[in-house]
Design a protein around this motif. Sequence first.
Motif, PDB file in Angstrom:
ATOM      1  N   SER A 146       0.800  -1.324   0.002  1.00  0.00           N
ATOM      2  CA  SER A 146      -0.148  -0.093  -0.263  1.00  0.00           C
ATOM      3  C   SER A 146       0.805   1.234   0.071  1.00  0.00           C
ATOM      4  CB  SER A 146      -0.967   0.098   1.236  1.00  0.00           C
ATOM      5  OG  SER A 146      -0.191   0.386   2.356  1.00  0.00           O
ATOM      6  N   VAL A 147       0.320   2.310  -0.460  1.00  0.00           N
ATOM      7  CA  VAL A 147       0.860   3.612  -0.534  1.00  0.00           C
ATOM      8  C   VAL A 147       0.179   4.713  -0.525  1.00  0.00           C
ATOM      9  CG1 VAL A 147       2.275   5.235  -2.068  1.00  0.00           C
ATOM     10  CG2 VAL A 147       2.738   2.821  -2.213  1.00  0.00           C
ATOM     11  N   THR A 148       0.579   5.793   0.368  1.00  0.00           N
ATOM     12  CA  THR A 148      -0.461   7.035   0.585  1.00  0.00           C
ATOM     13  C   THR A 148       0.538   8.096   0.056  1.00  0.00           C
ATOM     14  OG1 THR A 148      -1.268   5.897   2.756  1.00  0.00           O
ATOM     15  CG2 THR A 148      -1.636   8.330   2.430  1.00  0.00           C
ATOM     16  N   GLU A 149      -0.490   8.781  -0.754  1.00  0.00           N
ATOM     17  CA  GLU A 149       0.096  10.020  -1.456  1.00  0.00           C
ATOM     18  C   GLU A 149      -0.679  11.147  -1.002  1.00  0.00           C
ATOM     19  OE1 GLU A 149       2.416   7.993  -5.304  1.00  0.00           O
ATOM     20  OE2 GLU A 149       0.158   8.101  -5.224  1.00  0.00           O
ATOM     21  N   LYS A 150       0.196  12.267  -1.162  1.00  0.00           N
ATOM     22  CA  LYS A 150      -0.904  13.582  -1.107  1.00  0.00           C
ATOM     23  C   LYS A 150      -0.499  14.264  -2.508  1.00  0.00           C
ATOM     24  CE  LYS A 150      -3.131  16.390   1.487  1.00  0.00           C
ATOM     25  NZ  LYS A 150      -4.268  16.229   2.395  1.00  0.00           N
ATOM     26  N   ILE A 151      -1.816  14.232  -3.440  1.00  0.00           N
ATOM     27  CA  ILE A 151      -1.447  14.763  -4.922  1.00  0.00           C
ATOM     28  C   ILE A 151      -2.577  15.939  -5.053  1.00  0.00           C
ATOM     29  CG2 ILE A 151      -1.646  14.303  -7.258  1.00  0.00           C
ATOM     30  CD1 ILE A 151      -1.229  11.469  -6.314  1.00  0.00           C
TER      31      ILE A 151
END
Length: 394
Positions: free
Chosen positions: A59-64
């Motif tokens: 899993s990956v959490t990003e702020k875009i």
Amino acid sequence: MGDILIISNYYPPEKGAAANRIEQLALKLDQNKYKVSVLCPLGNYPKGELFPEYKGKFSVTEKIQNITVKRLWIYPSVSKNIFKRTLSVLSFSSILFFYLLTKKTPDKVVVQSPPLLLSFVSVLVLSLMRKKIILNVSDLWPLAAIELKALKKDGFSHNISLFFEQFIYSRATVILGQSNEIISHIHSIFPEKKCYLYRNFPDHQLAEMNFSINENEPIKLFYAGLLGIAQGVFELCQNIELPYLNIELHIFGDGAEKSQIENLIWKNPGKKLFFYGMMERNVLHEKLQTFDIALVPLKTRIYGSVPSKIFEYGALGFPILYFGGGEGEAIVSENNLGWVAEVGNFESLNSTLIEISKEGKDNIQTRKKQVFDYAENNFNLNFQIKGLIENGVF
């Protein structure tokens, strides 16, 4: 305005109309003061393999662009084999099921459908948790799958899909449909269900497309998008007749039919077909400034489907050559946005191309201005989102 979660099988940096549509929705809700988060798979589409930045990760959490994007593991596949494609959706849906059960989520959730299995799992859990479910229906499955011959009518998979479809409609708090046909279909099953039309309008924010015109060049027709089963671009390339016309067809994109198209062009250099592969959206739009007409095809008439390319390229000022039937055909024809050829009828398509060739580039330039002005006044994403907010959808 509160928190809102969007669940989707596609999100940028993935390419295609589905990813762009969900990104536009997320950004517009953010601009209207919602705190927006997105749940989606690790990036893999349209090639059907994990992008390098996501390989080896669960899993990956990003702020875009102020949107919190949570990406979960998926077994990626764009195979034409329905078992492999189902396995791909099932892998993400299974992870999503446990995530929704164990993690805190906002009270308002937008669920994208299709894929039908993904929306079924999402709606099942969210309804048990008494969330407000805003179901965004972009295509009618399993009806579209039957029309594309991807499912056998009255078979086991078809009957299961019908159950999933009726379940998600029944449990949704409110439904957004991209076409009037979708809304009519839903109301034929649940007449009292609250539904709203939500077109796939773009948000280019252009004053006007800066076209570069060379009168001595042929008319440049282009297709830009996914090269998959529904679009039928490979069959179109096989049947289109351009050698004796003042027209070229330029193709941008990626997908299951890519290698077939490349091989066809290599073996038939006189067909006046050109292939460029996939480009970033801003690069593509700059490239298209020297082009003339957007080709929007579907392999067969799909009830409920209105390709977003009509709105996207109309907003850029391109006349449309529409080859898909249905509600999209009516939109192009009734609003004078370009030309219409009968879906699946290549004789009709080639006759229309003869008309376009005779019309010439000067008249097409006049059409561009007319199309741009119409789209600016009628394909307005800001007005559409504000109207939905005022109606209490979000």
